[in-house]
Scaffold this motif. Structure first.
Motif, PDB file in Angstrom:
ATOM      1  N   MET A   1       0.838  -1.194   0.000  1.00  0.00           N
ATOM      2  CA  MET A   1       0.000   0.000   0.000  1.00  0.00           C
ATOM      3  C   MET A   1       0.870   1.239   0.000  1.00  0.00           C
ATOM      4  SD  MET A   1      -3.128  -0.933   2.572  1.00  0.00           S
ATOM      5  CE  MET A   1      -4.251  -2.264   2.207  1.00  0.00           C
ATOM      6  N   SER A   2       0.462   2.224  -0.812  1.00  0.00           N
ATOM      7  CA  SER A   2       1.309   3.403  -0.959  1.00  0.00           C
ATOM      8  C   SER A   2       0.461   4.635  -1.213  1.00  0.00           C
ATOM      9  CB  SER A   2       2.293   3.185  -2.107  1.00  0.00           C
ATOM     10  OG  SER A   2       1.583   2.944  -3.312  1.00  0.00           O
ATOM     11  N   VAL A   3       1.154   5.740  -1.470  1.00  0.00           N
ATOM     12  CA  VAL A   3       0.501   7.021  -1.711  1.00  0.00           C
ATOM     13  C   VAL A   3       0.900   7.522  -3.091  1.00  0.00           C
ATOM     14  CG1 VAL A   3       0.343   9.428  -0.962  1.00  0.00           C
ATOM     15  CG2 VAL A   3       0.405   7.593   0.740  1.00  0.00           C
ATOM     16  N   VAL A   4      -0.062   8.089  -3.806  1.00  0.00           N
ATOM     17  CA  VAL A   4       0.167   8.661  -5.136  1.00  0.00           C
ATOM     18  C   VAL A   4       0.191  10.177  -5.023  1.00  0.00           C
ATOM     19  CG1 VAL A   4      -0.877   9.003  -7.413  1.00  0.00           C
ATOM     20  CG2 VAL A   4      -0.904   6.740  -6.353  1.00  0.00           C
ATOM     21  N   THR A   5       1.076  10.823  -5.771  1.00  0.00           N
ATOM     22  CA  THR A   5       1.102  12.281  -5.855  1.00  0.00           C
ATOM     23  C   THR A   5       1.041  12.681  -7.322  1.00  0.00           C
ATOM     24  OG1 THR A   5       2.441  12.449  -3.844  1.00  0.00           O
ATOM     25  CG2 THR A   5       2.377  14.382  -5.283  1.00  0.00           C
ATOM     26  N   LEU A   6       0.076  13.492  -7.689  1.00  0.00           N
ATOM     27  CA  LEU A   6      -0.127  13.878  -9.082  1.00  0.00           C
ATOM     28  C   LEU A   6       0.760  15.056  -9.466  1.00  0.00           C
ATOM     29  CD1 LEU A   6      -4.030  13.660  -9.314  1.00  0.00           C
ATOM     30  CD2 LEU A   6      -2.340  11.859  -9.740  1.00  0.00           C
ATOM     31  N   THR A   7       1.107  15.117 -10.745  1.00  0.00           N
ATOM     32  CA  THR A   7       1.888  16.257 -11.251  1.00  0.00           C
ATOM     33  C   THR A   7       0.993  17.433 -11.601  1.00  0.00           C
ATOM     34  OG1 THR A   7       1.734  15.519 -13.551  1.00  0.00           O
ATOM     35  CG2 THR A   7       3.585  14.667 -12.230  1.00  0.00           C
ATOM     36  N   GLY A  84      -9.755   4.107 -17.784  1.00  0.00           N
ATOM     37  CA  GLY A  84     -10.567   5.163 -17.183  1.00  0.00           C
ATOM     38  C   GLY A  84     -12.060   4.974 -17.290  1.00  0.00           C
ATOM     39  N   GLY A  85     -12.518   4.248 -18.318  1.00  0.00           N
ATOM     40  CA  GLY A  85     -13.953   4.039 -18.462  1.00  0.00           C
ATOM     41  C   GLY A  85     -14.716   5.350 -18.541  1.00  0.00           C
ATOM     42  N   THR A  86     -15.704   5.507 -17.661  1.00  0.00           N
ATOM     43  CA  THR A  86     -16.550   6.705 -17.694  1.00  0.00           C
ATOM     44  C   THR A  86     -15.753   7.975 -17.438  1.00  0.00           C
ATOM     45  OG1 THR A  86     -18.642   7.612 -16.878  1.00  0.00           O
ATOM     46  CG2 THR A  86     -17.190   6.628 -15.238  1.00  0.00           C
ATOM     47  N   TRP A  87     -14.636   7.867 -16.703  1.00  0.00           N
ATOM     48  CA  TRP A  87     -13.818   9.054 -16.419  1.00  0.00           C
ATOM     49  C   TRP A  87     -12.945   9.452 -17.599  1.00  0.00           C
ATOM     50  CZ3 TRP A  87     -15.259  12.183 -12.917  1.00  0.00           C
ATOM     51  CH2 TRP A  87     -15.993  11.710 -11.830  1.00  0.00           C
ATOM     52  N   GLU A 126      -6.206  11.658 -14.668  1.00  0.00           N
ATOM     53  CA  GLU A 126      -4.759  11.683 -14.420  1.00  0.00           C
ATOM     54  C   GLU A 126      -4.403  10.702 -13.298  1.00  0.00           C
ATOM     55  OE1 GLU A 126      -1.148  14.683 -12.959  1.00  0.00           O
ATOM     56  OE2 GLU A 126      -3.111  15.525 -13.460  1.00  0.00           O
ATOM     57  N   TYR A 127      -5.214  10.688 -12.250  1.00  0.00           N
ATOM     58  CA  TYR A 127      -4.997   9.757 -11.142  1.00  0.00           C
ATOM     59  C   TYR A 127      -5.098   8.311 -11.632  1.00  0.00           C
ATOM     60  CZ  TYR A 127      -6.335   6.803  -7.195  1.00  0.00           C
ATOM     61  OH  TYR A 127      -6.429   5.773  -6.290  1.00  0.00           O
ATOM     62  N   ILE A 128      -6.132   8.010 -12.412  1.00  0.00           N
ATOM     63  CA  ILE A 128      -6.333   6.656 -12.924  1.00  0.00           C
ATOM     64  C   ILE A 128      -5.138   6.207 -13.757  1.00  0.00           C
ATOM     65  CG2 ILE A 128      -7.714   5.322 -14.589  1.00  0.00           C
ATOM     66  CD1 ILE A 128     -10.166   6.929 -13.539  1.00  0.00           C
ATOM     67  N   LEU A 129      -4.669   7.077 -14.638  1.00  0.00           N
ATOM     68  CA  LEU A 129      -3.540   6.726 -15.494  1.00  0.00           C
ATOM     69  C   LEU A 129      -2.250   6.590 -14.690  1.00  0.00           C
ATOM     70  CD1 LEU A 129      -4.205   8.871 -18.701  1.00  0.00           C
ATOM     71  CD2 LEU A 129      -4.886   6.513 -18.195  1.00  0.00           C
ATOM     72  N   LYS A 130      -2.107   7.387 -13.637  1.00  0.00           N
ATOM     73  CA  LYS A 130      -0.938   7.289 -12.760  1.00  0.00           C
ATOM     74  C   LYS A 130      -0.897   5.913 -12.088  1.00  0.00           C
ATOM     75  CE  LYS A 130       2.456   9.296 -10.268  1.00  0.00           C
ATOM     76  NZ  LYS A 130       3.658   9.945 -10.823  1.00  0.00           N
ATOM     77  N   VAL A 131      -2.049   5.472 -11.599  1.00  0.00           N
ATOM     78  CA  VAL A 131      -2.131   4.159 -10.952  1.00  0.00           C
ATOM     79  C   VAL A 131      -1.879   3.043 -11.971  1.00  0.00           C
ATOM     80  CG1 VAL A 131      -3.651   2.548  -9.738  1.00  0.00           C
ATOM     81  CG2 VAL A 131      -3.668   4.971  -9.130  1.00  0.00           C
ATOM     82  N   ALA A 132      -2.463   3.168 -13.157  1.00  0.00           N
ATOM     83  CA  ALA A 132      -2.257   2.162 -14.198  1.00  0.00           C
ATOM     84  C   ALA A 132      -0.781   2.053 -14.574  1.00  0.00           C
ATOM     85  CB  ALA A 132      -3.094   2.508 -15.430  1.00  0.00           C
ATOM     86  N   GLU A 133      -0.115   3.201 -14.668  1.00  0.00           N
ATOM     87  CA  GLU A 133       1.312   3.206 -15.001  1.00  0.00           C
ATOM     88  C   GLU A 133       2.141   2.572 -13.870  1.00  0.00           C
ATOM     89  OE1 GLU A 133       4.810   6.402 -16.300  1.00  0.00           O
ATOM     90  OE2 GLU A 133       2.982   7.102 -15.298  1.00  0.00           O
ATOM     91  N   LYS A 134       1.807   2.919 -12.653  1.00  0.00           N
ATOM     92  CA  LYS A 134       2.542   2.412 -11.496  1.00  0.00           C
ATOM     93  C   LYS A 134       2.475   0.889 -11.421  1.00  0.00           C
ATOM     94  CE  LYS A 134       2.927   3.101  -6.502  1.00  0.00           C
ATOM     95  NZ  LYS A 134       2.418   3.876  -5.346  1.00  0.00           N
TER      96      LYS A 134
END
Length: 546
Positions: A1-7, A84-87, A126-134
């Motif tokens: 479990m971790s934390v994400v920070t967006l650019t 992302g689907g609907t987002w 952006e959050y969804i893509l960040k998680v997918a990339e991670k």
């Protein structure tokens, strides 16, 4: 479990975080169709698990397989060209999360720097893509791939998944031991239907298929509908698009709740320096939301008390709108019968002199605009339909053929879509629905429900994937019993029912296939403590053990 920070790069240029309009229109527009071509050779592929959908549900399933079960032999089939689907698809001005994002996000990937409690669409993407990339989910994804049919093979005890490439139409026949359906419910736009729409001389669009190439500056705009999307579109058009005027045609009233108190954002910023702090705020929001659950359920003392208190709060806020609109805005049904709207800036925007609310009926559309039943013409350069979604269509997005040739679509058309504990479908071995029938709530985060569903699924998958079991399937009598039980309970709740006093997209033809009939704590408990006796288990040697 971790934390994400967006650019926050999405704030500088939202375009990369939005689907291209022609792709969205091709998949979901009025003339939508799956590209098909039988001139190209059929491709044959396989994996242990096939995941249908690359939104929150598909991503949560993929992460469950990878991180929790140590399984990486899976494929994600996604009709669009990104996660992302609907987002990814819904990009209309003002589009934002109505549930606080610190809860409407993955529990194992909490974000430390949301700009708002209800962040805009592009920031969510952006959050969804960040998680997918991670989590390197692109390695498992087949984009521009539309599933048209899945069929259980009784002899081989596996699924055949029929997939079409959205660019070329080429067919892929994919075999998988397990199929997980993660298609979501708010997918197919419910188009505005009125005689003469094809004769309209201006531009028409549905909010779910927004065309960002259209210039709104100094234009006369008509907005049809005042649900969640209409609530978000209006302030954005007034503030950022410099429209000349907006006429909003209100078809029915909705309860609008005041904005989420700013103190929550301050608390979030104060504690965002650590994962423990973020978890504290998340669970604080969950606790407050769960306290509101009784207002949706029955007519007992606590239900009446909380529903009455919540209604007073909503009415007090809604009455800050111009008095001339009060009769149009204020509902006469129970709070929660239609989805409760958490406002951002809609009610204050009604004081703008450029906007007018109307609730008189539309007769037809002419070249110049709307023609009302009274004969009055409302001139328009642009018509925007904020008319919601056809939720039931999502249950029939592709054909499902279970064991012994059982056509699940036929069953669902006759009695309504259902899944035992929202997860398992009769006659569908090794098939799981995440975010499926009756998994939505009126007060909670769908992402939390998705993760709870993944927990349930993960309790069955290990012995399927290691070939201990040839298949696992819910017993038909348990499936039917669950359907009858939940439908009976939903009739005593507010979700689009006679008890609630309204008609809404929760219920269609007397069947509510959308809402969960209990609290989210109840759902968490059920997902963590399955009734294993409700299932039939067949060993690899084809010996029944239960």
């Amino acid at each position: 479990m971790s934390v994400v920070t967006l650019t926050k790069e999405s704030h500088k240029d939202p375009t990369p975080f939005r689907i291209k309009h022609d792709m969205a229109d091709h998949a979901l527009g009025p003339n939508a169709e799956v590209t098909k071509s039988d001139e190209l050779p059929t491709l044959y592929t396989s994996s242990k698990v096939a995941i249908i959908g690359g939104g929150f549900g598909g991503m949560a399933t993929a992460m469950t397989l990878k991180e929790k079960l140590g399984e990486d032999d899976f494929v994600i089939f996604e009709r669009y060209d990104n996660f992302g689907g609907t987002w990814y698809v819904n990009t209309y001005p003002g589009c934002a999360s109505d549930i606080p994002a610190l809860w409407y996000s993955f529990s194992n990937e909490l974000n430390s720097n949301w700009t708002r409690i209800q962040p805009p669409q592009y920031e969510m993407e952006e959050y969804i893509l960040k998680v997918a990339e991670k989590h390197q989910l692109k390695n498992y994804a087949k984009f521009k791939s539309s599933v048209t049919k899945i069929q259980w093979n009784d002899d081989a005890s596996n699924w055949t998944v029929y997939v079409r490439n959205e660019d070329t139409g080429q067919l892929t026949i994919h075999t998988a031991k397990v199929v997980v359906a993660c298609s979501g419910g708010l997918v197919y736009p419910k188009q505005f239907e009125a005689k003469g729409l094809e004769d309209f001389g201006g531009k028409y669009m549905h909010s779910a298929l927004w065309d960002h190439s259209v210039d709104f500056k100094n234009k006369k705009v008509v907005v049809i509908g005042n649900g969640c999307s209409g609530n978000q579109v209006i302030p954005a058009l007034l503030k950022d698009y410099n429209v000349k005027s907006i006429t909003q045609v209100v078809r029915s009233a909705h309860y609008v709740s005041p904005p989420i108190p700013s103190i929550l954002l301050k608390l979030y910023y104060l504690l965002s320096f650590s994962r423990l702090g973020l978890l504290f705020v998340r669970y604080f929001v969950i606790a407050i939301s769960e306290l509101r659950y009784p207002l949706f359920s029955g007519d007992g003392f606590f239900a009446k008390l909380i529903r009455s208190a919540s209604r007073r709060v909503c009415l007090k806020y809604m009455k800050t709108a111009p008095e001339k609109y009060h009769k149009i805005l204020i509902p006469d049904f129970k709070l929660g019968c239609k989805r409760l709207i958490f406002d951002y800036n809609y009610i204050p925007s009604l004081h703008d002199p450029r906007i007018e609310l109307r609730n008189d009926p539309i007769d037809h559309v002419s070249k110049k605009g709307l023609v009302m039943k009274s004969g009055e013409v409302i001139e328009a350069d642009i018509i925007v339909a904020c008319t919601g979604y056809v939720v039931s269509k999502s249950f029939h997005a592709y054909e499902i053929i279970g064991r012994n040739g059982t056509n699940i679509g036929d069953i669902w058309y006759k009695q309504g879509a259902s899944a035992y504990n929202t997860i398992s479908v009769r006659d569908c071995p090794n098939f799981f629905t995440i975010g499926g029938p009756n998994s939505a709530t009126g007060h909670s985060s769908v992402v939390m429900a998705i993760e709870n569903g993944c927990t349930y699924m993960s309790k069955f998958l290990p012995k399927i994937l290691d070939n201990t079991y040839k298949y696992v399937v819910v017993k038909t009598d348990k499936y039917n019993e669950y359907f009858e039980t939940i439908q009976k309970r939903l009739k005593s709740q507010v979700f689009g029912s006679a008890f609630g006093g309204c008609a809404s997209w929760y219920t269609e033809n007397g069947v509510n296939s959308t809402a969960y009939a209990y609290s989210q704590i109840h759902y968490w408990w059920k997902m963590n403590h399955p009734d294993y006796n409700a299932y039939e288990y067949v060993l690899a040697e084809n010996k029944k053990t239960k």
